[in-house]
Design an enzyme around this catalytic site. Structure first.
Site, PDB file in Angstrom:
ATOM      1  N   ILE A  14      -2.358   6.132   2.171  1.00 47.89           N
ATOM      2  CA  ILE A  14      -1.187   6.359   1.322  1.00 47.89           C
ATOM      3  C   ILE A  14      -1.603   6.563  -0.126  1.00 47.89           C
ATOM      4  CG2 ILE A  14      -0.690   3.924   0.816  1.00 47.89           C
ATOM      5  CD1 ILE A  14       1.913   6.639   1.622  1.00 47.89           C
ATOM      6  N   LYS A  90       5.725   0.121  -0.552  1.00 44.55           N
ATOM      7  CA  LYS A  90       6.644  -0.478   0.421  1.00 44.55           C
ATOM      8  C   LYS A  90       5.897  -0.800   1.715  1.00 44.55           C
ATOM      9  CE  LYS A  90       6.739   2.865   3.469  1.00 44.55           C
ATOM     10  NZ  LYS A  90       6.444   2.657   4.894  1.00 44.55           N
ATOM     11  N   ASP A 168       7.540  -0.357   9.530  1.00 48.61           N
ATOM     12  CA  ASP A 168       6.877   0.231   8.365  1.00 48.61           C
ATOM     13  C   ASP A 168       7.512   1.576   8.003  1.00 48.61           C
ATOM     14  OD1 ASP A 168       4.334   0.195   6.489  1.00 48.61           O
ATOM     15  OD2 ASP A 168       4.453   2.192   7.391  1.00 48.61           O
TER      16      ASP A 168
END
Length: 308
Positions: A14, A90, A168
């Protein structure tokens, strides 16, 4: 204007795919370091740990914590104690309660803590929120299905305790929902499918509601192959409001209102820079609370093992 100097903590997929290009595309924000025991970025100073970075690395103003959620609380506490602003990828942590003392520490120090729900910055979200404010909402249906082997290859942490499993990606849908709907939401039931060899669910059927009894049904699945599904359909008295492509497209009835490329992460960094300039926090735990409540209420089913 002095650049807002950011270090990325945890340099996985990410961080490489989203945070690095977003920082490069955001005026006034500069990537000055990476803290990761293994991964690095050519031309950018690297430290094995955040502590090492803080004691011997370049000067930084802020950290973007992109580690697995199980260790984010500890990393954020270290950064705040060192006087740094903190962005939490997140989900912001492995539990709801662990974020509260971080928020208190940030506010006491005049530093920013930012729970970065990136899907809320998709181009269709704010137009949808404004549209829905003037409608009666009758029902909501969410289909959020993707291939874990594509999006999290070899990332065993996602099926470990605190990794959330299919929540997720599912929490992205919940972050959109809690932004665009006018009333607070709560979970009414959940069916959680756990592979026999994993500690987090790979598929979830979820029912939610609000104080007036709105019916919301969600399906999350990590086993999708082929085209991925990130869709929300909202029945209103003004017609069907349809999100697709994770918030890139918005259709109301027969009319396409939004069809735009995603620009979520640059918008996150613009917001982070603005918050830090004023020493404000932006902490919203509603999406994570819904996930926690799904685990509390959910009926657990054991299914066939999953091998990556």
């Amino acid at each position: 204007m002095n650049p807002f100097r950011v270090a990325i903590v945890g340099f996985g997929k990410i961080a490489r795919d989203q945070h690095v290009p977003a920082i490069a595309a955001t005026e006034g924000v500069e990537l000055v370091a990476v803290a990761d025991p293994v991964a690095s970025l050519p031309g950018v100073p690297q430290a094995a740990t955040l502590v090492e970075l803080l004691h011997g690395g370049p000067d930084i103003d802020a950290v973007a914590i992109c580690t697995p959620p199980q260790v984010r609380q500890a990393q954020a506490a270290i950064a705040l104690a060192a006087g740094k602003h903190v962005l939490l990828e997140k989900p912001p942590g492995a539990t709801v309660a662990e974020i509260t003392p971080l928020s208190a520490a940030a506010r006491a120090a005049g530093r920013t803590l930012f729970t970065a729900w990136h899907s809320r910055y998709a181009p269709a979200v704010e137009p949808a929120r404004q549209w829905l404010a003037g409608c009666r909402i009758n029902s909501v249906r969410i289909i959020w299905k993707e291939d874990v082997r594509v999006w999290h290859p070899g990332q065993a942490w996602i099926f470990e305790p605190g990794g959330l499993g299919v929540f997720d990606p599912g929490i992205n849908a919940l972050s959109i929902l809690t932004r665009i709907l006018p009333q607070p939401l709560f979970v009414t039931s959940a069916d959680l499918a756990f592979p026999a060899n994993r500690d987090a669910p790979i598929a979830v059927s979820l029912a939610l509601s609000d104080a007036r009894g709105l019916q919301i049904a969600a399906e999350f699945d990590f086993r999708q192959t082929g085209p991925q599904s990130w869709d929300i359909e909202i029945e209103t008295d003004g017609g069907l409001v349809s999100f697709s492509h994770g918030g890139r497209k918005l259709r109301v009835g027969d009319r396409q209102h939004v069809d735009a490329d995603k620009a979520e992460y640059p918008a996150l960094y613009r917001r982070f820079r603005e918050l830090a300039a004023s020493g404000e926090c932006d902490v919203d735990l509603a999406p994570l609370q819904l996930v926690a409540d799904a685990f509390l209420l959910g009926r657990r089913r054991t299914i066939e093992p999953f091998e990556d």
